[in-house]
Design a protein around this motif. Structure first.
Motif, PDB file in Angstrom:
ATOM      1  N   PHE A 145      -2.527  -7.736  12.767  1.00 25.34           N
ATOM      2  CA  PHE A 145      -3.205  -8.038  11.509  1.00 25.34           C
ATOM      3  C   PHE A 145      -4.075  -9.287  11.561  1.00 25.34           C
ATOM      4  O   PHE A 145      -5.166  -9.310  10.997  1.00 25.34           O
ATOM      5  CB  PHE A 145      -2.170  -8.207  10.386  1.00 25.34           C
ATOM      6  CG  PHE A 145      -1.502  -6.925   9.949  1.00 25.34           C
ATOM      7  CD1 PHE A 145      -1.881  -5.696  10.468  1.00 25.34           C
ATOM      8  CD2 PHE A 145      -0.488  -6.960   9.005  1.00 25.34           C
ATOM      9  CE1 PHE A 145      -1.266  -4.509  10.060  1.00 25.34           C
ATOM     10  CE2 PHE A 145       0.131  -5.793   8.580  1.00 25.34           C
ATOM     11  CZ  PHE A 145      -0.252  -4.572   9.104  1.00 25.34           C
ATOM     12  N   VAL A 146      -3.595 -10.342  12.197  1.00 30.70           N
ATOM     13  CA  VAL A 146      -4.358 -11.598  12.205  1.00 30.70           C
ATOM     14  C   VAL A 146      -5.711 -11.435  12.897  1.00 30.70           C
ATOM     15  O   VAL A 146      -6.730 -11.923  12.388  1.00 30.70           O
ATOM     16  CB  VAL A 146      -3.521 -12.740  12.807  1.00 30.70           C
ATOM     17  CG1 VAL A 146      -4.373 -13.991  12.992  1.00 30.70           C
ATOM     18  CG2 VAL A 146      -2.317 -13.055  11.909  1.00 30.70           C
ATOM     19  N   PRO A 147      -5.795 -10.735  14.037  1.00 24.04           N
ATOM     20  CA  PRO A 147      -7.110 -10.551  14.657  1.00 24.04           C
ATOM     21  C   PRO A 147      -8.103  -9.773  13.794  1.00 24.04           C
ATOM     22  O   PRO A 147      -9.316  -9.869  14.014  1.00 24.04           O
ATOM     23  CB  PRO A 147      -6.784  -9.782  15.944  1.00 24.04           C
ATOM     24  CG  PRO A 147      -5.389 -10.175  16.278  1.00 24.04           C
ATOM     25  CD  PRO A 147      -4.715 -10.272  14.944  1.00 24.04           C
ATOM     26  N   LEU A 148      -7.604  -9.010  12.820  1.00 23.74           N
ATOM     27  CA  LEU A 148      -8.495  -8.268  11.920  1.00 23.74           C
ATOM     28  C   LEU A 148      -9.127  -9.171  10.862  1.00 23.74           C
ATOM     29  O   LEU A 148     -10.048  -8.750  10.167  1.00 23.74           O
ATOM     30  CB  LEU A 148      -7.723  -7.144  11.224  1.00 23.74           C
ATOM     31  CG  LEU A 148      -7.229  -6.006  12.114  1.00 23.74           C
ATOM     32  CD1 LEU A 148      -6.373  -5.036  11.304  1.00 23.74           C
ATOM     33  CD2 LEU A 148      -8.394  -5.271  12.766  1.00 23.74           C
ATOM     34  N   GLY A 149      -8.612 -10.400  10.740  1.00 27.02           N
ATOM     35  CA  GLY A 149      -9.176 -11.340   9.781  1.00 27.02           C
ATOM     36  C   GLY A 149      -8.279 -11.663   8.606  1.00 27.02           C
ATOM     37  O   GLY A 149      -8.728 -12.283   7.638  1.00 27.02           O
ATOM     38  N   LEU A 150      -7.000 -11.282   8.681  1.00 26.84           N
ATOM     39  CA  LEU A 150      -6.064 -11.629   7.611  1.00 26.84           C
ATOM     40  C   LEU A 150      -5.972 -13.145   7.485  1.00 26.84           C
ATOM     41  O   LEU A 150      -5.783 -13.844   8.485  1.00 26.84           O
ATOM     42  CB  LEU A 150      -4.691 -11.032   7.916  1.00 26.84           C
ATOM     43  CG  LEU A 150      -3.599 -11.257   6.872  1.00 26.84           C
ATOM     44  CD1 LEU A 150      -3.967 -10.607   5.550  1.00 26.84           C
ATOM     45  CD2 LEU A 150      -2.265 -10.718   7.384  1.00 26.84           C
ATOM     46  N   ARG A 201       4.504 -18.451  13.094  1.00 26.99           N
ATOM     47  CA  ARG A 201       3.800 -19.743  13.056  1.00 26.99           C
ATOM     48  C   ARG A 201       2.801 -19.843  14.198  1.00 26.99           C
ATOM     49  O   ARG A 201       1.645 -20.257  14.003  1.00 26.99           O
ATOM     50  CB  ARG A 201       4.821 -20.871  13.143  1.00 26.99           C
ATOM     51  CG  ARG A 201       4.250 -22.276  13.167  1.00 26.99           C
ATOM     52  CD  ARG A 201       5.251 -23.238  13.788  1.00 26.99           C
ATOM     53  NE  ARG A 201       5.504 -22.909  15.193  1.00 26.99           N
ATOM     54  CZ  ARG A 201       6.552 -23.328  15.897  1.00 26.99           C
ATOM     55  NH1 ARG A 201       7.478 -24.068  15.321  1.00 26.99           N
ATOM     56  NH2 ARG A 201       6.693 -22.993  17.171  1.00 26.99           N
ATOM     57  N   ASP A 202       3.211 -19.459  15.370  1.00 27.59           N
ATOM     58  CA  ASP A 202       2.335 -19.580  16.540  1.00 27.59           C
ATOM     59  C   ASP A 202       1.170 -18.605  16.487  1.00 27.59           C
ATOM     60  O   ASP A 202       0.045 -18.942  16.874  1.00 27.59           O
ATOM     61  CB  ASP A 202       3.148 -19.369  17.820  1.00 27.59           C
ATOM     62  CG  ASP A 202       4.147 -20.494  18.071  1.00 27.59           C
ATOM     63  OD1 ASP A 202       4.048 -21.546  17.401  1.00 27.59           O
ATOM     64  OD2 ASP A 202       5.037 -20.320  18.926  1.00 27.59           O
ATOM     65  N   ILE A 203       1.420 -17.381  16.005  1.00 28.01           N
ATOM     66  CA  ILE A 203       0.348 -16.396  15.898  1.00 28.01           C
ATOM     67  C   ILE A 203      -0.676 -16.832  14.850  1.00 28.01           C
ATOM     68  O   ILE A 203      -1.882 -16.701  15.039  1.00 28.01           O
ATOM     69  CB  ILE A 203       0.910 -15.009  15.538  1.00 28.01           C
ATOM     70  CG1 ILE A 203       1.799 -14.476  16.661  1.00 28.01           C
ATOM     71  CG2 ILE A 203      -0.224 -14.013  15.261  1.00 28.01           C
ATOM     72  CD1 ILE A 203       2.634 -13.275  16.268  1.00 28.01           C
ATOM     73  N   CYS A 204      -0.182 -17.363  13.739  1.00 28.25           N
ATOM     74  CA  CYS A 204      -1.066 -17.717  12.619  1.00 28.25           C
ATOM     75  C   CYS A 204      -1.810 -19.029  12.816  1.00 28.25           C
ATOM     76  O   CYS A 204      -2.818 -19.268  12.140  1.00 28.25           O
ATOM     77  CB  CYS A 204      -0.243 -17.805  11.337  1.00 28.25           C
ATOM     78  SG  CYS A 204       0.359 -16.212  10.736  1.00 28.25           S
ATOM     79  N   ALA A 205      -1.343 -19.879  13.705  1.00 19.60           N
ATOM     80  CA  ALA A 205      -1.871 -21.233  13.843  1.00 19.60           C
ATOM     81  C   ALA A 205      -3.395 -21.259  13.924  1.00 19.60           C
ATOM     82  O   ALA A 205      -3.990 -20.642  14.803  1.00 19.60           O
ATOM     83  CB  ALA A 205      -1.270 -21.887  15.077  1.00 19.60           C
ATOM     84  N   GLY A 206      -4.009 -21.941  12.974  1.00 22.30           N
ATOM     85  CA  GLY A 206      -5.449 -22.122  12.969  1.00 22.30           C
ATOM     86  C   GLY A 206      -6.235 -20.904  12.519  1.00 22.30           C
ATOM     87  O   GLY A 206      -7.470 -20.961  12.457  1.00 22.30           O
TER      88      GLY A 206
END
Length: 201
Positions: A18-23, A46-51
């Motif tokens: 999900f995060v790479p899609l722009g969430l 936390r690590d995936i979402c960082a920044g």
């Protein structure tokens, strides 16, 4: 300022997709896991979402503090046992669930960073003792809380979203509309496109 779309996930592994899609805004809501498993999930999220994506930890405020997170969400029952002083001392931002006027009063007294209102429509996620609020209740709540961000949750779909945003919701939060969709990534992409249109309107 909250992103106009807010996804809840029940496993940090969703975030790899999900995060790479722009969430931009996600809540990690974990149930029936050991503390060690919860800690590992929070750490991974936390690590995936960082920044890239704002992570909100549901309920486990003490682990959110220990793992260096900066946002926690508490339900009404969670408020009974949470150490709100510790949460504030650690600098965590706070979101609070509400379902009626009394709960809204209680939440506002805590000076939260957002208020969540639900369920807006009937929801299949869990049995609710509250009737669906309806779109009109979104407007009433927003008028009451003013500039404080309002998150609408419960039975929401991309198709229902425009009316809910128009009624005053700053952010729309979903669980099953994405996670139980036949193609979760495609559905999330639809939501992100709708939210982008909302943000630029």
């Amino acid at each position: 300022m909250l992103a106009p779309f807010y996804q809840i996930v029940d496993d940090a592994r969703w975030l790899d997709f999900f995060v790479p899609l722009g969430l931009e805004l996600v809540q990690l809501r974990l149930k029936e896991l050991s503390e060690a498993e919860v800690r590992a999930q929070i750490r991974a999220a936390r690590d995936i979402c960082a920044g890239r994506c704002q992570l909100v930890v549901n309920d486990y405020w003490h682990l959110a503090i220990e793992e260096g997170c900066d946002f926690v969400h508490l339900g009404q029952e969670d408020l009974d046992t949470a150490d709100l002083g510790a949460i504030r001392q650690a600098g965590l931002r706070l979101g609070v669930s509400t379902h009626d006027g009394a709960e809204l009063d209680r939440a506002l007294a805590l000076n939260p960073d957002y208020i969540a209102l639900g369920p807006i429509y009937p929801t299949v996620l869990k049995a609710m003792k509250w009737d669906p609020q309806g779109v009109s209740r979104v407007s009433t709540c927003k008028a009451r809380i003013g500039a404080l961000p309002l998150v609408a949750i419960g039975g929401l779909t991309v198709e229902r979203a425009p009316a809910v945003w128009a009624s005053g919701a700053d952010s729309i939060c979903v669980v099953t509309d994405v996670l139980r969709h036949d193609d979760p990534e495609a559905r999330l992409t639809e939501w992100l496109a709708a939210a982008k249109g909302r943000a630029s309107a």
